[in-house]
Design an enzyme around this catalytic site. Structure first.
Site, PDB file in Angstrom:
ATOM      1  N   HIS A  99       0.842  -1.197   0.000  1.00  9.08           N
ATOM      2  CA  HIS A  99       0.000   0.000   0.000  1.00  9.08           C
ATOM      3  C   HIS A  99       0.878   1.249   0.000  1.00  9.08           C
ATOM      4  O   HIS A  99       2.008   1.206   0.485  1.00  9.08           O
ATOM      5  CB  HIS A  99      -0.809   0.100   1.301  1.00  9.08           C
ATOM      6  N   TYR A 100       0.322   2.374  -0.468  1.00  8.31           N
ATOM      7  CA  TYR A 100       0.871   3.653  -0.015  1.00  8.31           C
ATOM      8  C   TYR A 100      -0.075   4.212   1.032  1.00  8.31           C
ATOM      9  O   TYR A 100      -1.264   3.869   1.061  1.00  8.31           O
ATOM     10  CB  TYR A 100       1.138   4.626  -1.157  1.00  8.31           C
ATOM     11  N   THR A 101       0.454   5.088   1.910  1.00  2.43           N
ATOM     12  CA  THR A 101      -0.372   5.606   3.005  1.00  2.43           C
ATOM     13  C   THR A 101      -1.413   6.591   2.484  1.00  2.43           C
ATOM     14  O   THR A 101      -2.510   6.685   3.047  1.00  2.43           O
ATOM     15  CB  THR A 101       0.510   6.284   4.063  1.00  2.43           C
ATOM     16  N   HIS A 145      -2.682  -2.990  -3.341  1.00  2.00           N
ATOM     17  CA  HIS A 145      -4.052  -2.833  -2.855  1.00  2.00           C
ATOM     18  C   HIS A 145      -5.023  -2.651  -4.026  1.00  2.00           C
ATOM     19  O   HIS A 145      -6.139  -3.156  -4.004  1.00  2.00           O
ATOM     20  CB  HIS A 145      -4.113  -1.632  -1.889  1.00  2.00           C
ATOM     21  N   GLU A 195       2.463  -0.733   4.634  1.00  2.00           N
ATOM     22  CA  GLU A 195       2.122   0.637   4.237  1.00  2.00           C
ATOM     23  C   GLU A 195       3.411   1.400   3.959  1.00  2.00           C
ATOM     24  O   GLU A 195       4.298   1.492   4.823  1.00  2.00           O
ATOM     25  CB  GLU A 195       1.347   1.350   5.347  1.00  2.00           C
ATOM     26  N   ASP A 208      -3.763   2.437  -4.806  1.00  2.00           N
ATOM     27  CA  ASP A 208      -2.404   2.310  -4.257  1.00  2.00           C
ATOM     28  C   ASP A 208      -1.828   0.916  -4.465  1.00  2.00           C
ATOM     29  O   ASP A 208      -2.592  -0.037  -4.565  1.00  2.00           O
ATOM     30  CB  ASP A 208      -2.386   2.695  -2.763  1.00  2.00           C
TER      31      ASP A 208
HETATM   32 ZN   LIG Z   1      -4.104   0.615   0.650  1.00  2.00          ZN
END
Ligand SMILES: [Zn+2]
Length: 255
Positions: free
Chosen positions: A24-26, A136, A89, A146
């Site tokens: 994921h990215y935040t 994600h 993340e 993301d």
């Molecule tokens: Zn995510």
């Protein structure tokens, strides 16, 4: 590798063995905002790890526990992906926090190096096949974008993390296709070729229904595929290069 423990209250027991990795990215303005949110019991979200821009790694949930990062999602016909996955993340503002010129904020080299180290450790500890290392957006294509089309999946694959078809990033290959006669498919199209596309996407893992109709779900799945493998062409349209790349990834995954 030094990992700082900053526990989150947001976890419970796994219902199945670990065999999946979700990146994921935040997507928040700062890493601290994301960290605070993941440690807030009210927020009901978490991940096993978070990686700062400078490569520092935080662990929020033990790998043996079920962190809450995937949400409503599906991959290779299974749901409840929180139960079988480890979630990471990566601090990055993403699509909601672009640079002043509108570009997506880059992932610094130190951050990606730390991510590669962390993933290698995880892949040593758990049996996770390349086809189950996902973003994600792959598992929730209609909701999530993301880690984004600026995320260096090719660099991870070169380090042994996830699959990457040789020809996907070969411009000579792309030019040759430009002269070929494969015609693309677009949203709204119907017919057996759309069904074949949906079948390949579903066998890779995407939640594409086999309807022979290039509907919104199909468009979202193609967009997610492009964010990962055709990053300079995130259109939701299956042009001939995208179709070729889907075929390549499908043969890597299904062989
Ligand atoms: Zn995510």
């Amino acid at each position: 590798m030094k990992i700082e423990a900053l526990p989150s209250p947001n976890f419970n027991d796994r219902m199945s063995p670990i065999d999946m990795l979700v990146l994921h990215y935040t997507g928040m303005q700062t890493g601290q905002d994301a960290l605070d949110r993941m440690r807030d019991a009210e927020a009901q979200v978490s991940a096993h790890y978070m990686i700062w821009e400078d490569g520092r790694i935080v662990q929020l949930v033990g790998e043996d526990k079920r962190a809450w990062h995937a949400g409503v999602s599906s991959w290779q016909r299974a749901e409840d992906l929180n139960s079988c996955s480890i979630g990471i993340e990566i601090v990055n503002g993403g699509h909601d926090w672009p640079l002043p010129d509108g570009a997506l904020p880059p992932f610094p080299a130190a951050q990606i190096e730390a991510l590669i180290d962390l993933c290698r450790g995880i892949l040593d500890r758990w049996k996770i096949p390349p086809s189950r290392i996902v973003g994600h957006s792959d598992i929730a294509p209609a909701r999530k974008a993301d880690p984004g089309e600026h995320f260096p999946w090719d660099q991870l694959a070169a380090a042994g993390i996830g699959a990457w078809p040789e020809a996907a990033s070969d411009p000579a290959n792309s030019q040759a296709e430009g002269r070929s006669t494969i015609s693309g498919l677009s949203p709204g199209d119907r017919g057996k070729r759309v069904g074949d596309l949906q079948e390949m996407l579903a066998e890779i893992g995407y939640a594409a229904a086999l309807s022979n109709h290039y509907d919104e779900v199909t468009e979202a799945c193609v967009t997610a595929f492009q964010r990962r493998w055709v990053q300079d062409q995130v259109t939701g349209r299956a042009d001939s290069h995208t179709l070729k790349t889907i075929t390549l990834v499908h043969s890597l995954y299904v062989s």
